[in-house]
Design an enzyme around this catalytic site. Sequence first.
Site, PDB file in Angstrom:
ATOM      1  N   LYS A 206      70.570  57.471  58.116  1.00 31.06           N
ATOM      2  CA  LYS A 206      70.690  58.877  57.731  1.00 31.06           C
ATOM      3  C   LYS A 206      71.692  59.586  58.644  1.00 31.06           C
ATOM      4  O   LYS A 206      72.601  60.247  58.192  1.00 31.06           O
ATOM      5  CB  LYS A 206      69.308  59.539  57.806  1.00 31.06           C
ATOM      6  N   GLU A 212      70.732  51.354  67.541  1.00 30.89           N
ATOM      7  CA  GLU A 212      70.360  49.998  67.133  1.00 30.89           C
ATOM      8  C   GLU A 212      71.119  49.577  65.878  1.00 30.89           C
ATOM      9  O   GLU A 212      71.663  48.470  65.789  1.00 30.89           O
ATOM     10  CB  GLU A 212      68.850  49.924  66.848  1.00 30.89           C
ATOM     11  N   GLY A 267      63.794  60.708  56.954  1.00 30.63           N
ATOM     12  CA  GLY A 267      64.036  59.266  57.049  1.00 30.63           C
ATOM     13  C   GLY A 267      62.882  58.449  56.480  1.00 30.63           C
ATOM     14  O   GLY A 267      63.081  57.513  55.711  1.00 30.63           O
ATOM     15  N   ARG A 268      61.650  58.832  56.810  1.00 29.78           N
ATOM     16  CA  ARG A 268      60.504  58.029  56.373  1.00 29.78           C
ATOM     17  C   ARG A 268      60.119  58.305  54.919  1.00 29.78           C
ATOM     18  O   ARG A 268      59.171  57.723  54.398  1.00 29.78           O
ATOM     19  CB  ARG A 268      59.314  58.257  57.301  1.00 29.78           C
ATOM     20  N   GLU A 353      54.512  58.905  62.288  1.00 32.78           N
ATOM     21  CA  GLU A 353      55.663  59.729  62.667  1.00 32.78           C
ATOM     22  C   GLU A 353      55.516  61.120  62.056  1.00 32.78           C
ATOM     23  O   GLU A 353      56.064  62.093  62.561  1.00 32.78           O
ATOM     24  CB  GLU A 353      56.975  59.069  62.201  1.00 32.78           C
ATOM     25  N   HIS A 384      40.444  36.656  58.974  1.00 33.30           N
ATOM     26  CA  HIS A 384      40.355  35.576  59.959  1.00 33.30           C
ATOM     27  C   HIS A 384      40.973  35.993  61.284  1.00 33.30           C
ATOM     28  O   HIS A 384      41.254  35.148  62.128  1.00 33.30           O
ATOM     29  CB  HIS A 384      41.042  34.328  59.403  1.00 33.30           C
ATOM     30  N   LYS A 512      64.947  57.849  73.545  1.00 27.71           N
ATOM     31  CA  LYS A 512      66.326  57.494  73.170  1.00 27.71           C
ATOM     32  C   LYS A 512      67.294  57.981  74.243  1.00 27.71           C
ATOM     33  O   LYS A 512      68.198  57.259  74.654  1.00 27.71           O
ATOM     34  CB  LYS A 512      66.708  58.154  71.843  1.00 27.71           C
TER      35      LYS A 512
HETATM   36  O1  F6P Z   1      63.798  57.272  65.755  1.00 30.63           O
HETATM   37  C1  F6P Z   1      63.139  57.703  64.628  1.00 30.63           C
HETATM   38  C2  F6P Z   1      64.062  57.846  63.461  1.00 30.63           C
HETATM   39  O2  F6P Z   1      64.788  59.009  63.565  1.00 30.63           O
HETATM   40  C3  F6P Z   1      63.280  57.799  62.152  1.00 30.63           C
HETATM   41  O3  F6P Z   1      62.755  59.013  61.808  1.00 30.63           O
HETATM   42  C4  F6P Z   1      64.299  57.274  61.208  1.00 30.63           C
HETATM   43  O4  F6P Z   1      63.700  56.776  60.059  1.00 30.63           O
HETATM   44  C5  F6P Z   1      64.950  56.212  62.052  1.00 30.63           C
HETATM   45  O5  F6P Z   1      64.971  56.769  63.352  1.00 30.63           O
HETATM   46  C6  F6P Z   1      66.324  55.803  61.633  1.00 30.63           C
HETATM   47  O6  F6P Z   1      67.216  56.886  61.604  1.00 30.63           O
HETATM   48  P1  F6P Z   1      68.599  56.797  60.867  1.00 30.63           P
HETATM   49  O7  F6P Z   1      68.347  56.564  59.422  1.00 30.63           O
HETATM   50  O8  F6P Z   1      69.267  58.114  61.115  1.00 30.63           O
HETATM   51  O9  F6P Z   1      69.374  55.661  61.463  1.00 30.63           O
END
Ligand code: F6P
Length: 548
Positions: A206, A212, A267-268, A353, A384, A512
């Site tokens: 987003k 990452e 995002g979620r 979240e 199990h 972060k």
């Molecule tokens: O670190 C949390 C977050 O901001 C989530 O809310 C989001 O889904 C995820 O990181 C990834 O964010 P992006 O889509 O901006 O890479």
Amino acid sequence: MTRPIHRQAWKSLERHASMMRKVRMRDLFNNDPQRFERFSLQVGELFLDYSKNIMIDKTMSKLMDLARASKVEEWRAKMFAGEKINFTENRAVLHVALRNRANTPIYVDGEDVMPKVNAVLERMRRFSEAVREGQWLGYTGKRITDVVNLGVGGSDLGPKMVCEALASYARSDLRAHFVSNVAPSDIVSTLKKVDPETTLFIVASKTFTTQETLANAHTAKRWFLEHAKDEAHVSRHFVAVSTNAEAVRAFGIDTENMFEFWDWVGGRYSLWSAIGLSIAVHVGFEHFEQLLSGAHAMDQHFLHAPLEQNMPVILAMLGIWYANFFGAESYAVLPYGTRLRSLPAYLQQADMESNGKSVDRDSQWVDYNTGPILWGGHGTNGQHAFFELLHQGTRLVPCDFIAAANTHNPAGHQHAILLSHMLAQTRALMLGRTLAEVELEMREQGVDEATIRRLAPHKVIPGNKPSNVILMRDHTPFSLGMLIALYEHKIFVQGIVWRINSFDQWGVELGKQMASSILSRLLADEPVSEYDSSTNNLIRVIKGMMHP
Ligand code: F6P
């Protein structure tokens, strides 16, 4: 402002709970043959049995009083109308617009968002069909055989969960891979499995600033260029899904190859947006549309059904019942079947979240529990592993069991065996086994009295553990869409009752920021002294362990 715990409805529930804590569900079932009929509900493709909860009619009506006093209906209307209910970020919350199959106008800042939603959907359709039908080719003219989604959090968990869940709809010659972790093994092992000439990377972020995802995307691009040798080929193999065109361009992806979404999509809550591109490519756009249609059907139910017959509201208020009046710290999501194995992880982000917050709408610290810990795993495997704690542990863990009545992969009676276990677990949790029952059984088996005295208490299952069962006839894109939207709205309702903002996530920012400072110190040669002694020394120890 009225804090939830000062509401009449809350106080009344507190009094009621002190009485209900003594009630046994096995007695409620014995005394009321109609209990299942009264506490179950069919909505479209989903069936909910919530009769195995520690509640009676009066409980439900008091919970609905609390929902009404919390103005759930008013807030629901605000969300669907595009009001900026994400009040810390001044944003609308409109994942419902992404699946608004009725196409009725939805306005944000006076602009109907539906034309742009539909335009992106149309681009997704054309692109996914071109890939699937072999019109979109790799740099050497070969068909795409592998799609690698590079994203994390909401840009990974939703598409990954849906692609796994709908695997029966996928083509075997078009595989989907999901790389999320910055841990290098994730991307490196995936790149070993794919061919640069036939692999399409979807960089899903987003913000397009997530470290990452960008690290994985750079590694993938480097790997690709080692083979393709020419930057011009990148455009056939890298597309982006983002709200941030500038950052996409800076990464080196032509914005022609960017699928847009907007800041009013959290995002979620984004799998319904272009973040679902990997779904559309993997299982086909028509199935992605059916997923949207299922979610839309649940949206309509949530919007129009009276609270008492409203599936998300019922689940939400039962969750509040246990979290705030029974001291439950967590709840477990237990899908029966392998295809839904990633549902608990997906819902973990959706719920935790969203509702893992401690400050309310008036910027005050809350003095009551908000979002519970969501955990779980798929059955029967969980039986199990961790079910022992559900049955005999000291903690109350309400459970949601989820299953489809039919399977896409019949094998003798295996699906019936799976379902029998699910039914047995929800029944065993409710019923338990008393000391008298254990002793009787042992006596019938001829066990001597001394052994019975010693062993019987260990075999007692306290029971009275609440659970819901959510059933679908078939595991289809439509029913999955309904199921996901059911949980989204459940989470929404709880956030309203707790008076928190379910749509921001400031809590994850601090770590972060710290990580980027620590990274520079990990990579530097000088000794580190600026942090607390634990962090300083851990950096020293790690550096000492690192290979040169
Ligand atoms: O670190 C949390 C977050 O901001 C989530 O809310 C989001 O889904 C995820 O990181 C990834 O964010 P992006 O889509 O901006 O890479």
